[in-house]
Design a protein around this motif. Structure first.
Motif, PDB file in Angstrom:
ATOM      1  N   PHE A 112      16.799   2.518  74.069  1.00 27.53           N
ATOM      2  CA  PHE A 112      15.700   2.360  73.118  1.00 27.53           C
ATOM      3  C   PHE A 112      14.774   1.241  73.552  1.00 27.53           C
ATOM      4  O   PHE A 112      15.205   0.242  74.116  1.00 27.53           O
ATOM      5  N   LEU A 113      13.505   1.439  73.263  1.00 27.36           N
ATOM      6  CA  LEU A 113      12.537   0.392  73.574  1.00 27.36           C
ATOM      7  C   LEU A 113      12.318  -0.452  72.337  1.00 27.36           C
ATOM      8  O   LEU A 113      12.136   0.078  71.229  1.00 27.36           O
ATOM      9  N   THR A 114      12.349  -1.756  72.522  1.00 32.64           N
ATOM     10  CA  THR A 114      12.072  -2.641  71.396  1.00 32.64           C
ATOM     11  C   THR A 114      10.562  -2.798  71.264  1.00 32.64           C
ATOM     12  O   THR A 114       9.813  -2.393  72.160  1.00 32.64           O
ATOM     13  N   SER A 115      10.130  -3.413  70.148  1.00 33.11           N
ATOM     14  CA  SER A 115       8.680  -3.578  69.990  1.00 33.11           C
ATOM     15  C   SER A 115       8.136  -4.530  71.051  1.00 33.11           C
ATOM     16  O   SER A 115       7.016  -4.365  71.528  1.00 33.11           O
ATOM     17  N   SER A 116       8.961  -5.500  71.480  1.00 30.82           N
ATOM     18  CA  SER A 116       8.457  -6.391  72.542  1.00 30.82           C
ATOM     19  C   SER A 116       8.379  -5.653  73.875  1.00 30.82           C
ATOM     20  O   SER A 116       7.486  -5.912  74.690  1.00 30.82           O
ATOM     21  N   ASP A 117       9.292  -4.686  74.100  1.00 37.78           N
ATOM     22  CA  ASP A 117       9.175  -3.838  75.312  1.00 37.78           C
ATOM     23  C   ASP A 117       7.832  -3.107  75.302  1.00 37.78           C
ATOM     24  O   ASP A 117       7.127  -3.052  76.319  1.00 37.78           O
ATOM     25  N   ILE A 118       7.510  -2.538  74.139  1.00 37.58           N
ATOM     26  CA  ILE A 118       6.288  -1.723  74.051  1.00 37.58           C
ATOM     27  C   ILE A 118       5.053  -2.593  74.305  1.00 37.58           C
ATOM     28  O   ILE A 118       4.150  -2.201  75.044  1.00 37.58           O
ATOM     29  N   SER A 119       5.041  -3.811  73.721  1.00 35.60           N
ATOM     30  CA  SER A 119       3.894  -4.695  73.970  1.00 35.60           C
ATOM     31  C   SER A 119       3.825  -5.066  75.441  1.00 35.60           C
ATOM     32  O   SER A 119       2.772  -5.030  76.054  1.00 35.60           O
ATOM     33  N   ARG A 120       4.970  -5.397  75.971  1.00 38.82           N
ATOM     34  CA  ARG A 120       5.008  -5.916  77.346  1.00 38.82           C
ATOM     35  C   ARG A 120       4.602  -4.863  78.377  1.00 38.82           C
ATOM     36  O   ARG A 120       3.882  -5.147  79.331  1.00 38.82           O
TER      37      ARG A 120
END
Ligand SMILES: [Zn+2]
Length: 434
Positions: free
Chosen positions: A35-43
């Protein structure tokens, strides 16, 4: 219940709880990878908005592992880009330490890290780039005994090594274990890139069933390399690794990319689709044994360290201390530095002259040398050859002794053990080592 029984019971409960905890932690880690975290998505948003990557591609990167063999000129840029792209696990293999002459091209290693293990220096820098990535260090020289165990743990393998022996070991192990291999090399102004053993493609051995003769294979230490060339190739290795992980359709397999940094030219050579008949890659995995003597097969060592030659008798050699003594005693002395002209320009002993090894016995230099002795020396001088490490100077003595006209003009012909590196170590620590 007595006290002892109670302690035993509680201990058993603790063991059971610990087991449960480690299982849950593992499950959580596996779940996190998927799963991608919200910080993954921003990054990673800038690459995720590309349809070729997307959320699916980013999840694949997060769940993947890449092994980088060699944390040098190629391993530094490739590991930086793969860490920053969000590859979940990066393995680093290197046994060497950071030296000052690495810094112009190995940008992962900070100046302060000279003397530190490359895998440690690399891990520290990569953690600064992306602390979420798991960095596993293998502080060993990859060899035929450990290659299967190390390579087996990873999805994609990057050959960022600096010698032929390691290239064959990596290739054979990747073929045996069914791992895609992104191979890069760089020397002087030239670089090469290829992906082997991917979707049934050719392997390194299909192209090079026999190793090149060792004397024709240069390395960065002796032949030199301009920093951006391994930079270009290392970045391209990271690019191909990402494409393999996200299953991009145009991975560079069955092709060889050649980069000429001097002409700023890329050439792509088609390698054909067929594996070479009888090649290791046409055999089944269990029939591939990584047990040959790879150093004997290649006729060279599995590192770029320079071999110390022993071509002369002890009586034909002097130490740097003896040379220093001859200079200070004003003994008639002619010191010939036999390195390349550009190396002599970099640094030299003030009392030496420069004649390159290959020029020593040409008519022009031979007559100049005799003329110099006739005009500058009243007594026959001691002729002393010196070079960078004391290998070429031995060859120079052998060459000079073939010149009978010269032999009658000199007192003796000797070389300096350990060359200028030894001079720097024992006589003048300000003399540059390179
Ligand atoms: Zn093959």
């Amino acid at each position: 219940m007595d006290k002892d029984t109670e302690i035993l019971q509680l201990t058993a409960e603790i063991v059971a709880l610990n087991e449960e905890l480690s299982q849950k932690t593992k499950l959580l880690e596996d779940k996190k990878k998927k799963f991608l975290t919200s910080s993954d998505i921003s990054r990673f948003s800038r690459q995720m908005i590309l349809p070729e990557v997307g959320a699916e591609g980013q999840k694949k990167l997060k769940a993947s592992s890449v092994l980088i063999i060699g944390v040098g000129g190629l391993g530094c840029p490739s590991s930086m880009y793969l860490t920053s792209a969000g590859v979940g696990t990066i393995g680093l293999v290197d046994y060497d330490i950071v030296e000052v002459n690495n810094l112009h091209r190995q940008l992962l290693h900070a100046q302060n890290n000279c003397g530190m293990k490359k895998v440690i220096s690399g891990k520290l820098s990569l953690k600064h780039l992306n602390e979420d990535v798991r960095i596993i260090t293998h502080d060993v020289q990859l060899d035929a005994n450990n290659s299967v165990e190390i390579i087996d743990k990873y999805d994609v393998i990057l050959d960022a090594s600096d010698n032929l022996v390691t290239r064959y070991i990596i290739n054979d192990t990747c073929v045996k274990m069914g791992k895609p291999l992104v191979s890069g090399s760089a020397i002087q102004f030239d670089g090469q890139l290829a992906v082997y053993n991917y979707k049934g493609s050719v392997c390194f051995r299909c192209l090079h069933p026999k190793p090149q003769p060792p004397e024709t294979v240069g390395n960065c230490s002796s032949a030199g390399v301009i920093g951006p060339v391994p930079g270009v190739i290392g970045v391209l290795q990271a690019m191909e690794a990402i494409k393999i992980i996200i299953d991009h359709p145009n991975v560079l397999f069955n092709n060889l990319l050649i980069y000429d940094g001097g002409d700023c030219d890329f050439k792509r050579i088609k390698l054909g689709n067929g594996k070479r008949e009888g090649c290791i890659c046409t055999k089944s995995s269990e029939k591939i044994l990584i047990n040959m003597d790879y150093e004997e097969f290649c006729g060279s060592k599995a590192n770029d360290k320079i071999k110390i030659l022993n071509l002369l008798e002890d009586s034909e050699r002097i130490s740097v201390k003896e040379l220093k003594k001859l200079v200070s005693e004003n003994t008639p002395l002619l010191v010939i530095d036999v390195r390349k002209n550009n190396e002599y320009e970099m640094c030299h002993l003030p009392f030496s002259i420069n004649i390159q090894l290959e020029d020593l016995n040409t008519d022009l230099f031979s007559s100049r040398l005799i003329e110099k002795i006739n005009t500058c020396y009243k007594k026959a001088p001691n002729l002393v050859a010196i070079c960078r490490r004391g290998n070429d100077s031995q060859k120079a003595v052998i060459e000079l002794k073939k010149n009978t006209a010269l032999l009658s003009k000199v007192n003796c012909i000797k070389d300096v053990i350990g060359g200028l590196q030894e001079w720097s170590k024992k006589i003048d620590t300000n003399f540059p080592v390179y």
